[in-house]
Write a protein that holds these residues in place. Structure first.
Motif, PDB file in Angstrom:
ATOM      1  N   VAL A   1       0.790  -1.111  -0.107  1.00 29.79           N
ATOM      2  CA  VAL A   1      -0.006  -0.102   0.070  1.00 29.79           C
ATOM      3  C   VAL A   1       0.926   1.380  -0.005  1.00 29.79           C
ATOM      4  CG1 VAL A   1      -1.533   1.411   1.384  1.00 29.79           C
ATOM      5  CG2 VAL A   1      -1.917  -1.110   1.110  1.00 29.79           C
ATOM      6  N   PHE A   2       1.843   1.140   0.677  1.00 28.84           N
ATOM      7  CA  PHE A   2       2.781   2.484   0.856  1.00 28.84           C
ATOM      8  C   PHE A   2       3.325   2.768  -0.374  1.00 28.84           C
ATOM      9  CE2 PHE A   2       6.607   4.710   1.596  1.00 28.84           C
ATOM     10  CZ  PHE A   2       6.296   5.861   2.879  1.00 28.84           C
TER      11      PHE A   2
ATOM     12  N   TYR B   1     -14.002   6.250   1.930  1.00 29.55           N
ATOM     13  CA  TYR B   1     -13.818   6.971   3.180  1.00 29.55           C
ATOM     14  C   TYR B   1     -12.635   6.498   4.111  1.00 29.55           C
ATOM     15  CZ  TYR B   1     -15.677   8.407   7.929  1.00 29.55           C
ATOM     16  OH  TYR B   1     -16.012   8.714   9.073  1.00 29.55           O
ATOM     17  N   ARG B   2     -12.623   5.088   4.108  1.00 30.40           N
ATOM     18  CA  ARG B   2     -11.365   4.528   4.983  1.00 30.40           C
ATOM     19  C   ARG B   2     -10.085   5.000   4.245  1.00 30.40           C
ATOM     20  NH1 ARG B   2     -12.684   1.105   8.946  1.00 30.40           N
ATOM     21  NH2 ARG B   2     -14.991   0.642   9.386  1.00 30.40           N
ATOM     22  N   GLU B   3     -10.418   5.187   2.779  1.00 34.53           N
ATOM     23  CA  GLU B   3      -8.723   5.253   2.411  1.00 34.53           C
ATOM     24  C   GLU B   3      -8.150   6.816   2.674  1.00 34.53           C
ATOM     25  OE1 GLU B   3      -7.328   6.476  -2.108  1.00 34.53           O
ATOM     26  OE2 GLU B   3      -8.981   4.890  -2.111  1.00 34.53           O
ATOM     27  N   TYR B   4      -9.033   7.516   2.782  1.00 28.75           N
ATOM     28  CA  TYR B   4      -8.551   8.877   3.458  1.00 28.75           C
ATOM     29  C   TYR B   4      -7.592   8.680   4.613  1.00 28.75           C
ATOM     30  CZ  TYR B   4      -8.476  13.350   5.770  1.00 28.75           C
ATOM     31  OH  TYR B   4      -8.188  14.728   6.461  1.00 28.75           O
ATOM     32  N   PHE B   5      -8.194   7.819   5.586  1.00 31.47           N
ATOM     33  CA  PHE B   5      -7.275   7.777   6.834  1.00 31.47           C
ATOM     34  C   PHE B   5      -6.007   7.126   6.700  1.00 31.47           C
ATOM     35  CE2 PHE B   5     -11.922   8.368   8.333  1.00 31.47           C
ATOM     36  CZ  PHE B   5     -11.551   9.621   9.275  1.00 31.47           C
ATOM     37  N   THR B   6      -6.164   5.978   5.720  1.00 30.01           N
ATOM     38  CA  THR B   6      -4.973   5.138   5.502  1.00 30.01           C
ATOM     39  C   THR B   6      -3.816   6.258   4.850  1.00 30.01           C
ATOM     40  OG1 THR B   6      -6.280   3.340   5.235  1.00 30.01           O
ATOM     41  CG2 THR B   6      -4.091   3.189   4.113  1.00 30.01           C
ATOM     42  N   ARG B   7      -4.145   6.982   3.674  1.00 32.46           N
ATOM     43  CA  ARG B   7      -3.468   7.778   3.162  1.00 32.46           C
ATOM     44  C   ARG B   7      -2.644   8.998   4.243  1.00 32.46           C
ATOM     45  NH1 ARG B   7      -3.102   8.047  -2.329  1.00 32.46           N
ATOM     46  NH2 ARG B   7      -4.464   6.715  -3.446  1.00 32.46           N
ATOM     47  N   LYS B   8      -3.930   9.313   5.216  1.00 33.10           N
ATOM     48  CA  LYS B   8      -3.225  10.449   5.999  1.00 33.10           C
ATOM     49  C   LYS B   8      -2.261   9.751   7.053  1.00 33.10           C
ATOM     50  CE  LYS B   8      -4.634  14.001   9.186  1.00 33.10           C
ATOM     51  NZ  LYS B   8      -5.473  14.599   9.838  1.00 33.10           N
TER      52      LYS B   8
ATOM     53  N   PHE C   1      -0.081   7.227   6.330  1.00 32.62           N
ATOM     54  CA  PHE C   1       1.282   6.893   5.693  1.00 32.62           C
ATOM     55  C   PHE C   1       1.872   8.184   5.252  1.00 32.62           C
ATOM     56  CE2 PHE C   1       0.056   2.423   3.964  1.00 32.62           C
ATOM     57  CZ  PHE C   1       0.031   1.822   5.169  1.00 32.62           C
ATOM     58  N   SER C   2       1.277   9.238   5.200  1.00 24.28           N
ATOM     59  CA  SER C   2       1.816  10.599   4.880  1.00 24.28           C
ATOM     60  C   SER C   2       2.548  11.145   5.858  1.00 24.28           C
ATOM     61  CB  SER C   2       0.781  11.664   4.433  1.00 24.28           C
ATOM     62  OG  SER C   2       0.106  12.129   5.657  1.00 24.28           O
ATOM     63  N   LYS C   3       2.572  10.487   7.296  1.00 25.78           N
ATOM     64  CA  LYS C   3       3.529  11.006   8.227  1.00 25.78           C
ATOM     65  C   LYS C   3       4.820  10.287   7.974  1.00 25.78           C
ATOM     66  CE  LYS C   3       0.783   9.474  11.441  1.00 25.78           C
ATOM     67  NZ  LYS C   3       0.277   9.109  12.914  1.00 25.78           N
TER      68      LYS C   3
ATOM     69  N   GLU D   1      10.173   3.049   8.174  1.00 25.13           N
ATOM     70  CA  GLU D   1      10.020   3.593   9.417  1.00 25.13           C
ATOM     71  C   GLU D   1       8.611   3.104  10.109  1.00 25.13           C
ATOM     72  OE1 GLU D   1       9.663   7.892   8.729  1.00 25.13           O
ATOM     73  OE2 GLU D   1      11.799   8.094   8.435  1.00 25.13           O
ATOM     74  N   ILE D   2       7.722   2.592   9.284  1.00 27.18           N
ATOM     75  CA  ILE D   2       6.177   1.891   9.795  1.00 27.18           C
ATOM     76  C   ILE D   2       6.736   0.637  10.166  1.00 27.18           C
ATOM     77  CG2 ILE D   2       4.006   1.273   9.171  1.00 27.18           C
ATOM     78  CD1 ILE D   2       4.170   3.480   6.816  1.00 27.18           C
TER      79      ILE D   2
END
Length: 259
Positions: A154-155, A231-238, A240-242, A248-249
């Motif tokens: 995904v990343f 909807y859930r994709e938004y949170f996943t992307r956010k 990973f953006s960190k 690091e993850i």
């Protein structure tokens, strides 16, 4: 060949002897050991006439040449013991002749015996390995391995600007369950806006495709059905953006994350 799949003492001894170095790898000192074993063999079978050194050397070289890639020294010793106790399927009487023909007859009988036992061990080993793989697939370690693979996939998709697939929303649900993301009203609204925007883009794509005849013969799904996924994709992307890179993850993960 030895391992946890061994069922009994007989199998263990067969496996241990089989794991020893082959005779064709012997140095001079080891060949002298083989020579002594051949001499013992002659005594065990009760050949009456006195042994000549040349005879034992000849038989030792014969074994090295013809059976060196097949036998280990402990197997030769086991072969002798089994033959003189009548446990091989062969007539072990020497008839006062300790010759290459006699040696071949006994060694060939032992090969049949050993191969049968090894086949049993291999069968048990295969069964054991299958059981271990199945057990591993039920373990937290395997679940963690799959999670890491999914996160990397995904990343990298996000990093390269591609769409990614989180089937069953497994990853996004995991992010929530492990409290890696927190959801407040503002973020919920942002996620809704993100989902609606993707739905509108998908609708537009479908409309243009129909006009151009690209999807004329296809039954297209309703974009509205993908709302939860987007909807859930938004949170996943956010989340990973960190991170600058996926490593690091991965460093943050442990078995507790899948238990």
């Amino acid at each position: 060949m030895t391992g946890d799949w061994i069922k009994n003492t007989e199998q263990l001894q067969i496996a241990k002897r089989y794991d020893h170095p082959r005779i064709n790898t012997f140095d001079n000192a080891q060949m002298n050991q083989l020579l002594k074993v051949v001499g013992k063999w002659r005594v065990f079978i009760g050949v009456q006439n006195e042994a000549q050194p040349e005879e034992l050397v000849m038989l030792t070289k014969f074994i090295h040449k013809e059976y060196g890639a097949i036998f280990s020294l402990p197997e030769i010793e086991d072969c002798i013991d089994l033959s003189v106790t009548g446990k091989l399927n062969v007539d072990a009487k020497p008839y006062n002749s300790f010759s290459p023909l006699y040696v071949s007859t006994i060694l060939n009988a032992y090969i049949e015996y050993r191969n049968e036992k090894i086949a049993e061990i291999r069968k048990e080993q295969d069964r054991w390995e299958i059981e271990q793989k199945e057990a591993y697939k039920r373990s937290p370690e395997y679940a963690l391995e799959l999670l890491k693979e999914h996160i990397v996939s995904v990343f990298l998709s996000i990093e390269s600007g591609k769409e990614f697939f989180d089937y069953g929303n497994v990853l996004s649900k995991w992010l929530v369950s492990t409290k890696r993301i927190t959801v407040n009203d503002e973020e919920r609204q942002n996620a809704k806006d993100f989902a609606n925007k993707k739905i509108e883009s998908e609708k537009e794509l479908n409309t243009n495709s129909m006009k151009n005849g690209i999807r004329k013969n296809l039954i297209m799904s309703n974009p509205e059905d993908n709302f939860e996924m987007y909807y859930r994709e938004y949170f996943t992307r956010k989340y990973f953006s960190k991170y600058k890179n996926v490593g690091e993850i991965i460093k943050t993960l442990s078995l507790k994350d899948v238990q």
